[in-house]
Motif scaffolding. Structure first.
Motif, PDB file in Angstrom:
ATOM      1  N   ALA A  28       5.990 -12.517 -13.565  1.00 27.20           N
ATOM      2  CA  ALA A  28       5.656 -12.861 -15.031  1.00 27.20           C
ATOM      3  C   ALA A  28       5.568 -11.558 -15.837  1.00 27.20           C
ATOM      4  CB  ALA A  28       4.171 -13.460 -15.012  1.00 27.20           C
ATOM      5  N   LYS A  29       5.181 -10.760 -15.405  1.00 27.65           N
ATOM      6  CA  LYS A  29       5.333  -9.175 -16.223  1.00 27.65           C
ATOM      7  C   LYS A  29       6.685  -9.106 -16.473  1.00 27.65           C
ATOM      8  CE  LYS A  29       1.556  -6.994 -13.651  1.00 27.65           C
ATOM      9  NZ  LYS A  29       1.306  -6.162 -12.721  1.00 27.65           N
ATOM     10  N   SER A  30       7.701  -8.911 -15.602  1.00 20.65           N
ATOM     11  CA  SER A  30       9.111  -8.802 -16.023  1.00 20.65           C
ATOM     12  C   SER A  30       9.557  -9.568 -16.934  1.00 20.65           C
ATOM     13  CB  SER A  30       9.716  -8.772 -14.667  1.00 20.65           C
ATOM     14  OG  SER A  30       9.412  -8.070 -13.644  1.00 20.65           O
ATOM     15  N   LEU A  31       9.285 -11.065 -16.761  1.00 16.21           N
ATOM     16  CA  LEU A  31       9.622 -11.851 -17.907  1.00 16.21           C
ATOM     17  C   LEU A  31       9.270 -11.665 -19.152  1.00 16.21           C
ATOM     18  CD1 LEU A  31       9.302 -15.090 -15.764  1.00 16.21           C
ATOM     19  CD2 LEU A  31      11.431 -14.266 -16.460  1.00 16.21           C
ATOM     20  N   THR A  32       7.981 -10.990 -19.276  1.00 14.23           N
ATOM     21  CA  THR A  32       7.345 -10.705 -20.642  1.00 14.23           C
ATOM     22  C   THR A  32       8.019  -9.363 -21.210  1.00 14.23           C
ATOM     23  OG1 THR A  32       5.162 -11.489 -19.734  1.00 14.23           O
ATOM     24  CG2 THR A  32       4.888 -10.030 -21.548  1.00 14.23           C
ATOM     25  N   GLU A  33       8.295  -8.330 -20.075  1.00 13.91           N
ATOM     26  CA  GLU A  33       8.967  -6.968 -20.668  1.00 13.91           C
ATOM     27  C   GLU A  33      10.315  -7.262 -20.881  1.00 13.91           C
ATOM     28  OE1 GLU A  33       7.629  -4.621 -17.394  1.00 13.91           O
ATOM     29  OE2 GLU A  33       5.553  -4.545 -18.132  1.00 13.91           O
ATOM     30  N   LYS A  34      10.987  -8.220 -20.278  1.00 14.91           N
ATOM     31  CA  LYS A  34      12.374  -8.378 -20.536  1.00 14.91           C
ATOM     32  C   LYS A  34      12.795  -9.982 -21.128  1.00 14.91           C
ATOM     33  CE  LYS A  34      13.269  -5.313 -16.842  1.00 14.91           C
ATOM     34  NZ  LYS A  34      13.584  -5.475 -15.376  1.00 14.91           N
ATOM     35  N   PRO A  35      12.306 -10.041 -22.461  1.00 16.27           N
ATOM     36  CA  PRO A  35      12.638 -11.458 -22.623  1.00 16.27           C
ATOM     37  C   PRO A  35      13.998 -11.949 -22.584  1.00 16.27           C
ATOM     38  CG  PRO A  35      11.833  -9.944 -24.623  1.00 16.27           C
ATOM     39  CD  PRO A  35      12.010  -9.143 -23.333  1.00 16.27           C
ATOM     40  N   GLU A  36      14.935 -11.276 -22.226  1.00 16.26           N
ATOM     41  CA  GLU A  36      16.289 -11.739 -21.833  1.00 16.26           C
ATOM     42  C   GLU A  36      16.304 -12.629 -20.594  1.00 16.26           C
ATOM     43  OE1 GLU A  36      15.338  -8.525 -22.426  1.00 16.26           O
ATOM     44  OE2 GLU A  36      16.311  -7.294 -20.960  1.00 16.26           O
ATOM     45  N   LEU A  37      15.394 -12.186 -19.895  1.00 20.04           N
ATOM     46  CA  LEU A  37      15.226 -12.902 -18.313  1.00 20.04           C
ATOM     47  C   LEU A  37      15.018 -14.337 -18.877  1.00 20.04           C
ATOM     48  CD1 LEU A  37      13.730 -10.288 -16.216  1.00 20.04           C
ATOM     49  CD2 LEU A  37      16.296 -10.921 -16.332  1.00 20.04           C
ATOM     50  N   ILE A  38      14.064 -14.209 -19.768  1.00 19.55           N
ATOM     51  CA  ILE A  38      13.588 -15.692 -19.929  1.00 19.55           C
ATOM     52  C   ILE A  38      14.954 -16.518 -20.742  1.00 19.55           C
ATOM     53  CG2 ILE A  38      12.045 -17.196 -21.487  1.00 19.55           C
ATOM     54  CD1 ILE A  38       9.966 -15.352 -20.891  1.00 19.55           C
ATOM     55  N   GLU A  39      15.505 -15.948 -21.411  1.00 16.75           N
ATOM     56  CA  GLU A  39      16.751 -16.522 -22.285  1.00 16.75           C
ATOM     57  C   GLU A  39      17.774 -16.951 -21.264  1.00 16.75           C
ATOM     58  OE1 GLU A  39      16.530 -17.714 -25.098  1.00 16.75           O
ATOM     59  OE2 GLU A  39      14.459 -16.649 -25.239  1.00 16.75           O
ATOM     60  N   LYS A  40      18.041 -16.026 -20.153  1.00 16.39           N
ATOM     61  CA  LYS A  40      18.900 -16.469 -19.376  1.00 16.39           C
ATOM     62  C   LYS A  40      18.256 -17.690 -18.606  1.00 16.39           C
ATOM     63  CE  LYS A  40      21.416 -13.973 -15.429  1.00 16.39           C
ATOM     64  NZ  LYS A  40      21.301 -13.055 -14.415  1.00 16.39           N
ATOM     65  N   ALA A  41      17.264 -17.701 -18.132  1.00 16.89           N
ATOM     66  CA  ALA A  41      16.634 -18.897 -17.502  1.00 16.89           C
ATOM     67  C   ALA A  41      16.889 -20.178 -18.109  1.00 16.89           C
ATOM     68  CB  ALA A  41      15.304 -18.442 -17.065  1.00 16.89           C
ATOM     69  N   LYS A  42      16.731 -19.781 -19.406  1.00 17.35           N
ATOM     70  CA  LYS A  42      16.790 -21.203 -20.265  1.00 17.35           C
ATOM     71  C   LYS A  42      18.237 -21.694 -20.544  1.00 17.35           C
ATOM     72  CE  LYS A  42      12.496 -20.922 -22.992  1.00 17.35           C
ATOM     73  NZ  LYS A  42      11.993 -20.504 -24.452  1.00 17.35           N
ATOM     74  N   ALA A  43      19.015 -20.576 -20.620  1.00 18.55           N
ATOM     75  CA  ALA A  43      20.547 -21.052 -20.713  1.00 18.55           C
ATOM     76  C   ALA A  43      20.921 -21.543 -19.582  1.00 18.55           C
ATOM     77  CB  ALA A  43      21.369 -19.857 -20.806  1.00 18.55           C
ATOM     78  N   GLU A  44      20.404 -21.163 -18.326  1.00 19.90           N
ATOM     79  CA  GLU A  44      21.005 -21.882 -16.927  1.00 19.90           C
ATOM     80  C   GLU A  44      20.354 -23.515 -17.027  1.00 19.90           C
ATOM     81  OE1 GLU A  44      20.037 -19.809 -13.338  1.00 19.90           O
ATOM     82  OE2 GLU A  44      20.230 -21.601 -12.317  1.00 19.90           O
ATOM     83  N   PHE A  45      18.890 -23.303 -17.497  1.00 21.35           N
ATOM     84  CA  PHE A  45      18.381 -24.817 -17.567  1.00 21.35           C
ATOM     85  C   PHE A  45      19.334 -25.721 -18.200  1.00 21.35           C
ATOM     86  CE2 PHE A  45      15.270 -27.302 -19.595  1.00 21.35           C
ATOM     87  CZ  PHE A  45      14.743 -28.233 -18.588  1.00 21.35           C
ATOM     88  N   ALA A  46      19.590 -25.032 -19.527  1.00 22.65           N
ATOM     89  CA  ALA A  46      20.397 -26.138 -20.442  1.00 22.65           C
ATOM     90  C   ALA A  46      21.562 -26.618 -19.732  1.00 22.65           C
ATOM     91  CB  ALA A  46      20.609 -25.273 -21.952  1.00 22.65           C
ATOM     92  N   LYS A  47      22.261 -25.725 -19.306  1.00 25.90           N
ATOM     93  CA  LYS A  47      23.482 -25.908 -18.565  1.00 25.90           C
ATOM     94  C   LYS A  47      23.244 -26.970 -17.335  1.00 25.90           C
ATOM     95  CE  LYS A  47      27.359 -22.704 -17.899  1.00 25.90           C
ATOM     96  NZ  LYS A  47      27.675 -21.403 -17.316  1.00 25.90           N
ATOM     97  N   ARG A  48      22.145 -26.633 -16.633  1.00 28.72           N
ATOM     98  CA  ARG A  48      22.067 -27.685 -15.385  1.00 28.72           C
ATOM     99  C   ARG A  48      21.574 -29.491 -15.944  1.00 28.72           C
ATOM    100  NH1 ARG A  48      21.843 -25.754 -10.473  1.00 28.72           N
ATOM    101  NH2 ARG A  48      21.502 -23.572 -10.158  1.00 28.72           N
TER     102      ARG A  48
END
Ligand SMILES: [Zn+2]
Ligand SMILES: [Zn+2]
Length: 467
Positions: free
Chosen positions: A427-447
């Motif tokens: 959770a800390k990593s996701l907070t410090e690097k919002p691009e990780l959340i964006e990557k996860a969201k992009a993958e989610f949208a693709k799936r």
């Protein structure tokens, strides 16, 4: 993790293990967790989503919004004394924590505490939501929470499950539908007037025969299970007027399970027609398959490797050894997770060690593992990922007396603490690097491929316990 946190969490998990409450009856467990979270500074809402034993605890504000999923329901038929390495059910109760959800819920709360401290100490924007999800076993708690929109404002969901192994969860799980088929006939004297009777029990038997023939023409990854829960009575000389069979139907996707469910319903209608009875079909529960999220799995893996596997003492190893030996080694070697990169190293570990003391690295994969979880429904609403930590010796798996018996051990506590640390660190990593959340969201949208989550449970079916 700080010693005082570990002590508090240990007391919490011991209490929940002791309550051993099954689906939608988790009143004491829920109340204990709610009080605990309030003391820790969370704002808690309960009941939620028509469930008295569900809760949502929130701390912080703004983005990101990170959900941790907590479970705390027990299982029937899983009573067992703690720390006794032989089958020894407690006389006063038959339920027990054979799936480790007392650890699951406690570990998720631990993650929420650690992440909250991080937000607080650093004055960082972010919201932690700890979602208390009842009735994972047979009640679809998370599906009701997802249906009611409790995950809609969150960015990602993270959770874990107690296990025999330390690893990141990957792959999918089966979508399922459970339903009751109630057959209604006419009773009569079985010898004097059988021609006047219409047997509901015959209908159940014919439905089961039909379903067993249907099995030949379904996909190999699909599953049908049934239990005759009402036979119509114990008198063979009475034509049974009422009988009920419960079906659990599984497939690899929500769409496929709906189609298979319709075929099973046709078999039931056919059985009713053959026997001159009528059938009522009562929808019980339904769950989605799990959408994996490789981007989040990578974040979890990084945190897992950073935090590392716990050290185990000689006493813990001796304790684990006794439990390991209560289960055939061959079966343990035959029941390993899929997609493990170094399967020989894992099998060596199972043979040579009392408990998993390595990180079990796996490749990403999408295949559906047999079994279902209501985490699936959450995974169709937002990017979701999970880890497993070893809380038990090698040997017996989930839903065993061995898991119940080891539920309060220091090994189990170490597993829950590790899970809390890994999830909070991710959770800390996701907070410090919002691009990780964006990557996860992009993958989610693709799936999702433009699909929308529509809960399998019909809108008029509320959380319930059918007897
Ligand atoms: Zn379970
Ligand atoms: Zn479970």
């Amino acid at each position: 993790m700080r010693k005082d946190y570990q002590d508090k969490l240990y007391a919490l998990l011991c209490d929940i293990w002791g309550y051993s409450e099954t689906m939608f009856e988790e009143h004491k467990s829920c109340a204990r967790m709610v009080e605990f979270l309030k003391e820790e500074g969370f704002e808690v809402q309960t009941p939620v989503a028509d469930m008295d034993t569900a809760y949502v605890g929130v701390y912080g504000s703004g983005k990101p919004v990170i959900c941790f999923l907590a479970e705390y329901d027990a299982l029937h038929g899983m009573s067992q004394e703690a720390d006794i390495c032989k089958y020894s059910p407690l006389e006063e109760r038959e339920q027990g924590h054979g799936c480790g959800h007392h650890l699951l819920g406690t570990g998720a709360i631990g993650a929420a505490m650690l992440y909250k401290d991080y937000l607080q100490e650093n004055g960082i924007s972010g919201t932690v939501k700890i979602v208390g999800c009842p009735a994972e076993e047979g009640g679809s708690g998370k599906a009701y929470l997802a249906r009611a929109g409790f995950f809609d404002d969150a960015d990602v969901a993270l959770t874990w499950h107690p296990d025999n192994f330390h690893m990141v969860t990957t792959g999918s799980s089966q979508a399922c539908i459970q339903a009751f088929f109630d057959f209604h006939g006419v009773s009569s004297h079985a010898a004097a007037a059988p021609h006047l009777g219409r047997s509901a029990l015959d209908a159940v038997e014919i439905m089961d025969v039909g379903a067993n023939y249907l099995r030949e023409h379904i996909e190999p990854t699909e599953r049908l299970h049934y239990a005759i829960v009402k036979t119509g009575g114990e008198s063979p000389n009475v034509v049974q007027a009422e009988a009920r069979v419960k079906y659990l139907i599984r497939s690899t996707s929500a769409k496929k399970v709906k189609a298979l469910y319709e075929r099973v319903c046709d078999v039931a209608r056919g059985a009713a027609m053959i026997t001159g009875t009528t059938v009522d079909i009562i929808f019980d529960e339904g769950l989605y398959d799990t959408l994996p999220n490789f981007a989040l799995e990578d974040v979890l893996k990084e945190s897992f490797l950073k935090i590392g596997i716990p050290e185990y003492t000689a006493e813990e190893r001796a304790y684990a050894k006794a439990f390991k030996e209560s289960f055939p080694l061959e079966n343990a070697l035959n029941n390993v997770p899929g997609a493990v990169i170094d399967i020989m190293a894992l099998k060596d570990n199972i043979e040579e060690s009392e408990l998993c003391d390595i990180f079990v690295d796996r490749i990403h994969y999408e295949a559906c593992e047999p079994g279902s979880t209501d985490v699936g429904d959450v995974s169709w609403v937002l990017p979701t990922a999970q880890i497993s930590t070893a809380c038990y010796s090698h040997g017996a798996g989930a839903h065993s007396w061995q898991w119940t018996g080891q539920g309060k051990s220091s090994i189990a506590l170490k597993g829950a603490v590790l899970a809390a640390e890994v999830l909070a660190d991710a959770a800390k990593s996701l907070t410090e690097k919002p691009e990780l959340i964006e990557k996860a969201k992009a993958e989610f949208a693709k799936r999702m491929r433009g699909q929308k989550y529509e809960c399998l449970i019909p809108a008029d079916v509320k959380p319930h316990i059918y007897s």
